[in-house]
Design a protein around this motif. Structure first.
Motif, PDB file in Angstrom:
ATOM      1  N   SER A   1       1.418  -4.494  -1.424  1.00 34.79           N
ATOM      2  CA  SER A   1       0.423  -4.796  -0.390  1.00 34.79           C
ATOM      3  C   SER A   1       1.033  -4.747   1.009  1.00 34.79           C
ATOM      4  O   SER A   1       0.391  -4.322   1.970  1.00 34.79           O
ATOM      5  CB  SER A   1      -0.202  -6.167  -0.661  1.00 34.79           C
ATOM      6  OG  SER A   1       0.764  -7.199  -0.524  1.00 34.79           O
TER       7      SER A   1
ATOM      8  N   GLU B   1       1.368  -1.146   1.915  1.00 29.86           N
ATOM      9  CA  GLU B   1       0.051  -0.604   2.279  1.00 29.86           C
ATOM     10  C   GLU B   1      -0.263  -0.927   3.748  1.00 29.86           C
ATOM     11  O   GLU B   1      -0.786  -0.096   4.493  1.00 29.86           O
ATOM     12  CB  GLU B   1      -1.032  -1.184   1.367  1.00 29.86           C
ATOM     13  CG  GLU B   1      -0.999  -0.666  -0.062  1.00 29.86           C
ATOM     14  CD  GLU B   1      -1.464   0.780  -0.167  1.00 29.86           C
ATOM     15  OE1 GLU B   1      -1.969   1.329   0.832  1.00 29.86           O
ATOM     16  OE2 GLU B   1      -1.306   1.358  -1.265  1.00 29.86           O
TER      17      GLU B   1
ATOM     18  N   LEU C   1       6.013   3.721  -1.813  1.00 27.85           N
ATOM     19  CA  LEU C   1       4.897   3.298  -2.672  1.00 27.85           C
ATOM     20  C   LEU C   1       4.981   3.955  -4.048  1.00 27.85           C
ATOM     21  O   LEU C   1       4.703   3.312  -5.079  1.00 27.85           O
ATOM     22  CB  LEU C   1       3.568   3.638  -1.999  1.00 27.85           C
ATOM     23  CG  LEU C   1       3.138   2.701  -0.868  1.00 27.85           C
ATOM     24  CD1 LEU C   1       1.969   3.295  -0.083  1.00 27.85           C
ATOM     25  CD2 LEU C   1       2.764   1.319  -1.427  1.00 27.85           C
TER      26      LEU C   1
END
Length: 298
Positions: A142, A145, A162
């Motif tokens: 997260s 992101e 990622l």
């Protein structure tokens, strides 16, 4: 210690860094008795390049003690703490670095002598690295992101990270590139070099016609006829000092300040008339005598 001494040692250390002579750089830096946050950052970088993490952390501790709002100092220490397995300290430093970014997406340190731009996404990236090493994969994902939405030249770094997280691969922290350190200002280093502020003397405006002497007047070679321009042997010539200033009344006259020296030619064939040279200009005038002292009447 004198600031000039600090500059000399700092500059010599940076030159050693450019040659990848880390031991040589440390030798110079250790001679600085009153280090600054920027010279200590160079010290930390040299230890890090040598793989000596503990001394690097100690140097970064001093960097932050000297400048507690230096975001890049917290960022660098977070990376070193991560490599050293001190993950809680690393995460704390990421938070401090983010705080001292002051909501800026980037801080350019070139004005301070470090050719490096610190981006907010890099700080987030290192925080994600800490979380993945703590086994908090979802939290790490997260954070990455969020980093992917930040501005700056990521060049696919976050996207690759990622993908690595999806395979639960441990990430390595980002650091200021090896060899990029705080450097003293070029202007300051140039001023350390010996400079000839006087330079070679030049004649800008001489009272002596055809003068090309470039030294100081007392040093001039003295010999008869040395100053006098070549002319007709029938002419008598000498220097005279004007007793009072004279302002020209027309283009045929000369304006001469009082006390100035002029060069005078007298011609036996032109009774009472003389040729006067002053400041590169030539005019005709008459010569007078007052109390046995020569003076000019232009």
């Amino acid at each position: 210690m004198l600031y000039t001494e600090l500059l000399q040692l700092w500059n010599q250390a940076v030159q050693a860094v450019d040659k990848r002579d880390w031991e040589g750089a440390l030798s110079k830096l250790n001679q600085i008795t009153e280090p600054t946050s920027r010279t200590l950052f160079v010290t930390a970088s040299a230890y890090l390049a040598l793989g000596q993490l503990e001394p690097a952390v100690k140097a970064l501790d001093q960097v932050i003690a000297k400048d507690e709002r230096l975001a890049v100092g917290f960022f660098q220490r977070a990376g070193v703490h991560t490599l050293n397995g001190r993950l809680e300290e690393a995460l704390s430093d990421c938070i401090w670095a983010q705080k001292y970014m002051r909501d800026n997406s980037v801080i350019d340190y070139r004005q301070l002598g470090l050719r490096y731009k610190l981006y907010s996404w890099q700080v987030l990236y290192n925080a994600a690295v800490v979380h993945c090493r703590l086994g908090l994969w979802e939290k790490a994902g997260s954070i990455l992101e969020k980093a992917s939405k930040e501005k700056g030249g990521r060049a696919g770094t976050v996207e690759v990270a990622l993908e690595s997280l999806s395979r639960k691969e441990i990430l390595d922290p980002l650091l200021v590139p090896e060899g990029e350190v705080f450097r003293p200002r070029k202007q300051d280093i140039e001023q350390l070099q010996q400079r000839d502020f006087l330079g070679k003397a030049k004649v800008i405006s001489s009272m002596i016609p055809n003068d090309d002497f470039g030294g100081f007047e007392p040093l001039r070679m003295q010999k008869p006829g040395y100053y006098e321009p070549k002319g007709d042997p029938s002419q008598d010539s000498c220097y005279m000092r004007l007793r009072s200033p004279y302002m020209a009344h027309g283009p045929e006259e000369l304006s001469v300040p009082g006390g100035s020296i002029v060069f005078v030619f007298s011609n036996a064939n032109a009774e009472g008339l003389v040729t006067v040279i002053y400041d590169g200009q030539v005019r005709r005038g008459t010569l007078g005598v007052d109390n046995d002292q020569c003076f000019l009447i232009l």
